[in-house]
Design an enzyme around this catalytic site. Structure first.
Site, PDB file in Angstrom:
ATOM      1  N   VAL A  40       0.866  -1.170   0.000  1.00  0.00           N
ATOM      2  CA  VAL A  40       0.000   0.000   0.000  1.00  0.00           C
ATOM      3  C   VAL A  40       0.909   1.228   0.000  1.00  0.00           C
ATOM      4  O   VAL A  40       1.724   1.386   0.912  1.00  0.00           O
ATOM      5  CB  VAL A  40      -0.912   0.026   1.250  1.00  0.00           C
ATOM      6  N   VAL A  91      -2.270  -3.264   5.227  1.00  0.00           N
ATOM      7  CA  VAL A  91      -0.848  -3.552   5.082  1.00  0.00           C
ATOM      8  C   VAL A  91      -0.478  -4.892   5.712  1.00  0.00           C
ATOM      9  O   VAL A  91       0.413  -5.587   5.227  1.00  0.00           O
ATOM     10  CB  VAL A  91       0.014  -2.410   5.667  1.00  0.00           C
ATOM     11  N   LEU A 123      -5.348 -15.044  13.272  1.00  0.00           N
ATOM     12  CA  LEU A 123      -6.639 -14.955  12.611  1.00  0.00           C
ATOM     13  C   LEU A 123      -6.568 -13.888  11.516  1.00  0.00           C
ATOM     14  O   LEU A 123      -5.912 -12.854  11.664  1.00  0.00           O
ATOM     15  CB  LEU A 123      -7.726 -14.595  13.622  1.00  0.00           C
ATOM     16  N   LEU A 182     -16.528 -18.753  18.295  1.00  0.00           N
ATOM     17  CA  LEU A 182     -15.081 -18.940  18.365  1.00  0.00           C
ATOM     18  C   LEU A 182     -14.875 -20.383  18.818  1.00  0.00           C
ATOM     19  O   LEU A 182     -14.653 -20.674  19.988  1.00  0.00           O
ATOM     20  CB  LEU A 182     -14.438 -17.971  19.359  1.00  0.00           C
ATOM     21  N   ILE A 231     -11.725 -21.706  20.860  1.00  0.00           N
ATOM     22  CA  ILE A 231     -11.663 -21.118  22.201  1.00  0.00           C
ATOM     23  C   ILE A 231     -12.806 -21.650  23.058  1.00  0.00           C
ATOM     24  O   ILE A 231     -12.638 -21.931  24.250  1.00  0.00           O
ATOM     25  CB  ILE A 231     -11.716 -19.581  22.120  1.00  0.00           C
TER      26      ILE A 231
END
Length: 594
Positions: free
Chosen positions: A25, A51, A421, A476, A479
């Site tokens: 970028v 980015v 993630l 999730l 988790i």
């Protein structure tokens, strides 16, 4: 001598080091570099939406083909800090990427100038080199050293920070006489390999643990040849998955607490000797070391000397590039076989295959909502051996590693050590960019998918097609499963009733609308019998429109995927039903033997 800006010299070096693609970028502090990129030509740039996404695209690009080095580019300040996750991910998995950042002018770097941050200090712990270049004349040497370091020893990333005035300064540089520095890779000696094979030959039930270093060294064919010469079963690590086909007669399956096979763990626990090549004894592979090491002799071969003994002390260690070591392993094994001095391992190898045919997990379920195991079964049917899978972390990735099949090196592209993630979408774009003719299939849970979902627009803008399998339980999941030990189900629920998509019930985010809004195609599946048709349609849509295509499978809310709860590979809990008849696992590597 030719005169040019330091930024132009840097671009010319990139080209001569083999760089053809970059991801990034632009911004004010890096615009001189972008101007040089445009003026020079020869490097295709893919504009990311974030980015961090650019850094993961660079990772995916590197991981796809031997010799690739992905390049990510950003401006000063937050662009560099955004890319730290990509650098951490790359260093953890021994992946060379080059991160180039802009910087405030040298005179004001330490005066709290706008977006001026000491990015070299921030990046130092997660790179092989991180440097802010303060003298323009040093730019060629710094870039030359960067490529030398990325390729030497244990591969890894480098960050080069370029103040804007340094980029703009003219220097003397002759691109025509530039030459890359030769990479340094330690090599085993004949005596070391002979000792290791002597230890192997003294064992009765040996295994080879093949890690990502074998893939990085492009030494998979040598690994297979050595295994076949000695008749030794092979355990690929998660990062080494694909070193030999899953259906190879010497593939014993994966071992570990999570991304493992029932038969892989069972065979490992019966072994008495382990030759680790290019692996780092990751904790989710080994679990409790007293269980993992008990009754076994270990030889460890690794390119990085300080890796030997880092986790536990092997009986014998060899600091060597995997390819250099395997060339000698093959040479010595050929000689011993010709002399009739290799023991017959056929019974031991057959026993490993017997476990493969009897210790399987069930994948065939017809339930609605869809059970996740069925998704992987249908993926096995729809996507062939040429498929390059991309995934990062979560129950989706763990179950995928337990149930999908991989047949070739670099066809399971996974962020192993860091597991951030959001990694999957940009990494898949980098993979598809590096191999545009490949069938690229990404695998995500809903939370991983949502972390960097904006990068789908990059695929739409730049016409980078791939198929993204999204398993959605609005949780999730990993988790939640880990919270069972604390008897809680807290702050892991993603469900809500979407006022704009009431047909979703409590599944919340309308991924189909979001994907379509970002210029992609998307299909939602709620019936397992429709998965196969959806995958076929996705392949056709990706080919026709040249964009990412999302296949969202609406899953049952709670599924507990097999894993150890005691950090013990001998105590993996099978929370769900196991296969007890062939129809329970119709796409298993071996037909279930009952």
């Amino acid at each position: 001598m030719a005169r040019m800006t330091a930024a132009r010299a840097a671009v010319e070096i990139l080209k001569r080091e083999g760089v053809t693609d970059a991801f990034g970028v632009p911004g004010a502090a890096i615009n001189p570099f972008y101007a040089a990129l445009k003026a020079s030509g020869g490097i295709h740039h893919t504009l990311a939406r974030h980015v961090e996404g650019a850094s993961h695209m660079a990772e995916g690009y590197t991981r796809t083909r031997p010799g690739n080095i992905g390049v990510c580019i950003g401006t000063s300040g937050p662009a560099g800090t955004d890319m730290i996750t990509g650098l951490y991910s790359a260093t953890g998995d021994s992946i060379p990427i080059l991160c180039i950042t802009g910087q405030a002018p040298t005179a004001v770097i330490h005066k709290e100038d706008f977006q001026a941050v000491d990015i070299a200090s921030i990046a130092a712990p997660v790179t092989k080199m991180a440097v802010t270049v303060l003298e323009a004349a040093q730019v060629p040497g710094v870039f030359q050293q960067a490529f030398h370091l990325m390729r030497s020893g244990r591969p890894g990333p480098v960050l080069i920070d370029l103040p804007i005035d340094v980029q703009l300064t003219e220097i003397e540089f002759d691109p025509e006489t530039y030459a890359p520095l030769s990479a340094y890779r330690p090599a085993a000696t004949r005596a070391q390999i002979e000792k290791a094979i002597t230890l192997l030959n003294e064992s009765e039930r040996p295994l080879i643990v093949a890690g990502g270093g074998v893939v990085n060294a492009d030494a998979c064919e040598l690994l297979v040849e050595f295994a076949e010469l000695t008749g030794t079963p092979v355990v690929p690590t998660l990062m080494g998955w694909g070193v030999l086909p899953d259906d190879h007669e010497l593939n014993a399956g994966m071992v570990g607490l999570q991304t493992s096979h029932r038969y892989g763990n069972a065979t490992f626990l019966e072994s008495d000797f382990v030759l680790g090549i290019g692996n780092r004894w990751a904790n989710r592979h080994t679990g409790k070391l007293d269980v993992y090491t008990a009754g076994r002799t270990f030889v460890h071969v690794d390119i990085e000397p300080t890796q030997i003994g880092r986790i536990f002390a092997p009986d014998y260690g060899i600091a060597s590039d995997a390819k250099a070591a395997l060339e000698l392993f093959v040479e010595v094994a050929r000689e011993l076989k010709a002399a009739g001095r290799l023991p017959d391992r056929s019974a031991w190898a057959a026993a490993a295959q017997e476990r493969k045919a009897t210790l399987q997990r069930r994948t065939h379920f017809d339930d609605i909502p869809i059970r996740p195991q069925r998704v992987y079964e249908e993926m096995n049917k729809a996507f062939g051996p040429e498929t390059r899978y991309v995934s990062t972390i979560g129950l989706s990735q763990i179950a995928g590693a337990q149930m999908l099949h991989v047949y070739r090196p670099r066809h399971w592209i996974n962020c192993g050590q860091a597991g951030p993630l959001g990694w999957t979408i940009p990494a898949a774009l980098g993979v598809a960019k590096a191999d545009p003719d490949a069938q690229v299939v990404a695998l995500s849970g809903d939370y991983d998918f949502q972390f960097m979902i904006e990068e789908l627009a990059v695929g739409a803008q730049h016409r980078i097609p791939y198929v993204h399998v999204l398993v959605n339980n609005s949780y999730l999941g990993l988790i939640r499963q880990a919270q069972r030990a604390f008897d809680i189900d807290f702050q892991v629920n993603l469900e809500f009733e979407n006022i704009n998509s009431p047909e979703l019930g409590v599944y919340g985010v309308d991924h189909v609308k979001v994907a379509e809004g970002l210029g992609c195609k998307a299909i939602r599946v709620t019936d397992p019998s429709e998965l196969g048709a959806a995958f076929e349609l996705a392949k056709k849509l990706a080919a026709e429109f040249q964009v990412p295509v999302v296949v969202e499978a609406i899953l049952e809310r709670v599924t507990n995927i097999s894993m150890s709860t005691t950090n013990d590979i001998g105590n993996v809990v099978e929370f769900e039903e196991i296969a007890t008849e062939p129809g329970h696992a119709p796409t298993s590597i071996r037909t279930l033997k009952v």
